[in-house]
Design a protein around this motif. Structure first.
Motif, PDB file in Angstrom:
ATOM      1  N   ASP A 107      51.730  22.184  46.167  1.00 22.12           N
ATOM      2  CA  ASP A 107      51.047  21.137  45.949  1.00 22.12           C
ATOM      3  C   ASP A 107      50.060  21.331  44.581  1.00 22.12           C
ATOM      4  N   HIS A 130      55.413  25.559  50.941  1.00 23.67           N
ATOM      5  CA  HIS A 130      54.598  24.783  51.672  1.00 23.67           C
ATOM      6  C   HIS A 130      55.205  24.031  52.777  1.00 23.67           C
ATOM      7  N   TYR A 163      44.997  12.496  43.261  1.00 20.81           N
ATOM      8  CA  TYR A 163      45.544  13.404  44.403  1.00 20.81           C
ATOM      9  C   TYR A 163      44.714  14.704  44.695  1.00 20.81           C
ATOM     10  N   ASP A 216      56.201  16.304  53.833  1.00 18.60           N
ATOM     11  CA  ASP A 216      56.635  15.708  52.471  1.00 18.60           C
ATOM     12  C   ASP A 216      57.608  16.675  51.763  1.00 18.60           C
ATOM     13  N   HIS A 217      57.252  17.995  51.942  1.00 16.13           N
ATOM     14  CA  HIS A 217      58.259  19.012  51.423  1.00 16.13           C
ATOM     15  C   HIS A 217      59.204  19.562  52.182  1.00 16.13           C
ATOM     16  N   GLU A 264      54.129  21.273  54.618  1.00 15.72           N
ATOM     17  CA  GLU A 264      53.751  19.794  54.910  1.00 15.72           C
ATOM     18  C   GLU A 264      55.033  18.930  54.871  1.00 15.72           C
ATOM     19  N   PHE A 277      50.766   7.514  51.033  1.00 11.56           N
ATOM     20  CA  PHE A 277      50.547   8.881  51.311  1.00 11.56           C
ATOM     21  C   PHE A 277      49.882   9.295  52.236  1.00 11.56           C
ATOM     22  N   HIS A 298      46.602  23.262  49.940  1.00 16.00           N
ATOM     23  CA  HIS A 298      45.568  22.959  50.919  1.00 16.00           C
ATOM     24  C   HIS A 298      45.921  23.125  52.404  1.00 16.00           C
ATOM     25  N   THR A 355      54.940  20.405  43.245  1.00 14.96           N
ATOM     26  CA  THR A 355      55.703  19.568  44.099  1.00 14.96           C
ATOM     27  C   THR A 355      55.542  18.127  44.128  1.00 14.96           C
ATOM     28  N   HIS A 356      54.700  17.758  43.317  1.00 13.60           N
ATOM     29  CA  HIS A 356      54.542  16.323  42.997  1.00 13.60           C
ATOM     30  C   HIS A 356      54.082  15.961  41.344  1.00 13.60           C
TER      31      HIS A 356
HETATM   32 FE1  FEO Z   1      50.448  19.033  50.956  1.00  9.46          FE
HETATM   33 FE2  FEO Z   1      52.697  17.333  49.298  1.00  9.46          FE
HETATM   34  O1  FEO Z   1      52.262  18.325  50.737  1.00  9.46           O
END
Ligand code: FEO
Length: 412
Positions: free
Chosen positions: A177, A80, A210, A84-85, A82, A24, A158, A241-242
């Motif tokens: 997140d 968010h 995480y 990955d989203h 980043e 990741f 973050h 989101t995770h």
């Molecule tokens: Fe901060 Fe899951 O991206």
């Protein structure tokens, strides 16, 4: 049979599981995979909350179609940015050209910065990704019909643009997140379905990993976010989101986040993290561990830094109340893997831990000196003088290892 899970009336989980990615952010191993969670609210207006990693865009679009058929998505709420989203924003805009992209000022600057212009998948004229956007500020609301969404900015949890979206009608929070965990959602989506009530559920350790790997530098902003979200409590559902969607177990999650963001250890225990070239520093580590066990310390996490990835070491340092680091002297400094861990710890600004160290050298000692300097920079007191071994480990070091263990066990 529908494959999309309806987690609350009219609210659908349209996220995906990733069991193929090795690391990741290119950094953190994923032994249990990771989920990228996105949610679809089916009201008079349809809203999609966040998207998924670029590798899974088509699955996201298929899930959306399964829920709403030929209807359009009216809003894309971005909590968010980043990738990955956010990486599927482009494709969502192509599929639904009239969609309004909802985000705060910083979000929309990042949308432009990351994704620039995009074409219209339906053959019309090019649609810029920055066209048809809705800028929201802290506390703004947006009506979807029966539901109204409220937006709350939680900067630096973050990233600077991070926000959460509250749905008062359902007492539900889309939290980005925050409150997320590594680990795929195997079958179930909610904590109850996934049986996270067991202490041995992988999600608890994967949440700490995480947090300690990705969010830990920002304890202050996390504390401010927790304070800010307090008026929204109690929540019946929290959708990060995770990882799992939290219902029954959210109070435990919130408590965990509160303690981690105040850098408070989660339980009594000792991490012994060391490097060793030919086993002499490792023998010191073993002796210290035995002496700790002899003093009743039951939770001891040993990490040889040449084989343990820092991600798991950081997790345990966030869990446990004491840390002992050992290093051979290498190029008149720390063993590289130890130096890397020390750098990781300095970046995370942990204000206190019960701390001790040991080290070795062949002709000129430097490792314990460097570890002492590290403790000083952190503002950590040494529980006992370092144990230093010249060349081969010998049993005459037993008493100094015992003194170190005694001091650590007493201070915990
Ligand atoms: Fe901060 Fe899951 O991206």
């Amino acid at each position: 049979m529908k494959r999309v899970t309806e987690i609350a009336p009219g609210i659908h989980y349209v996220g995906v599981n990733d069991r193929a990615k090795h690391r990741f952010e290119g950094l953190w191993p994923l032994p249990h995979g990771v989920s990228y969670n996105a949610y679809l609210i089916d009201d008079e207006k349809v809203a999609l909350v966040d998207t998924v990693d670029a590798a899974f865009t088509e699955r996201l679009l298929a899930s959306i179609r399964e829920v709403i058929g030929d209807r359009s998505v009216d809003y894309l709420v971005i909590n968010h940015m980043e990738p990955d989203h956010s990486a599927s924003i482009h494709a969502v805009r192509r599929e639904y050209p009239n969609i309004t992209i909802v985000g705060n000022t910083k979000t929309l600057q990042m949308v432009e910065g990351f994704y620039g212009l995009c074409g219209n998948a339906h053959g019309g004229e090019s649609v810029g990704i920055t066209v048809n956007t809705l800028v929201v500020s802290d506390g703004d609301t947006l009506s979807l019909g029966a539901r109204t969404l409220g937006f709350h900015l939680i900067p630096m949890v973050h990233w600077p643009e991070t926000m959460v979206t509250h749905c008062a009608k359902d007492k539900l929070l889309f939290s980005g997140d925050a409150f997320g965990a590594f680990g795929t959602l195997d079958g179930g989506v909610t904590d109850v379905q996934l049986d996270t009530g067991r202490d041995t559920s992988l999600f608890w350790d994967e949440m700490v990993r995480y947090y300690s790997n990705i969010v830990a530098k920002y304890g202050g902003p996390v504390q401010r976010a927790i304070e800010k979200l307090a008026p929204l409590l109690p929540l019946s559902m929290v959708c990060p989101t995770h990882g799992p969607v939290w219902t029954r177990d959210f109070p435990r999650v919130l408590d965990l986040y509160d303690r981690m963001s105040r850098y408070k250890p989660l339980e009594k225990g000792v991490v012994i993290a060391y490097g060793s070239m030919y086993g002499n520093t490792e023998q010191t580590a073993e002796r210290v561990a035995r002496e700790l066990a002899a003093r009743g310390v039951k939770r001891i996490a040993m990490h040889n830094l040449s084989s343990s990835h820092a991600s798991f070491v950081l997790r345990d340092i966030f869990k446990y109340s004491a840390l002992v680091i050992g290093s051979p002297t290498y190029n008149m400094g720390l063993f590289p893997e130890v130096r890397s861990l020390v750098d990781d710890l300095e970046l995370r600004c942990i204000p206190s831990r019960v701390f001790g160290c040991f080290g070795g050298f062949t002709w000129a000692g430097a490792a314990v000196k460097r570890l002492g300097e590290f403790a000083e920079r952190q503002g950590w007191e040494m529980a006992a003088p370092p144990v230093e071994v010249k060349q081969g480990y010998s049993p005459d070091k037993t008493s100094s290892c015992a003194d170190l263990a005694e001091a650590i066990a007493s201070a915990m």
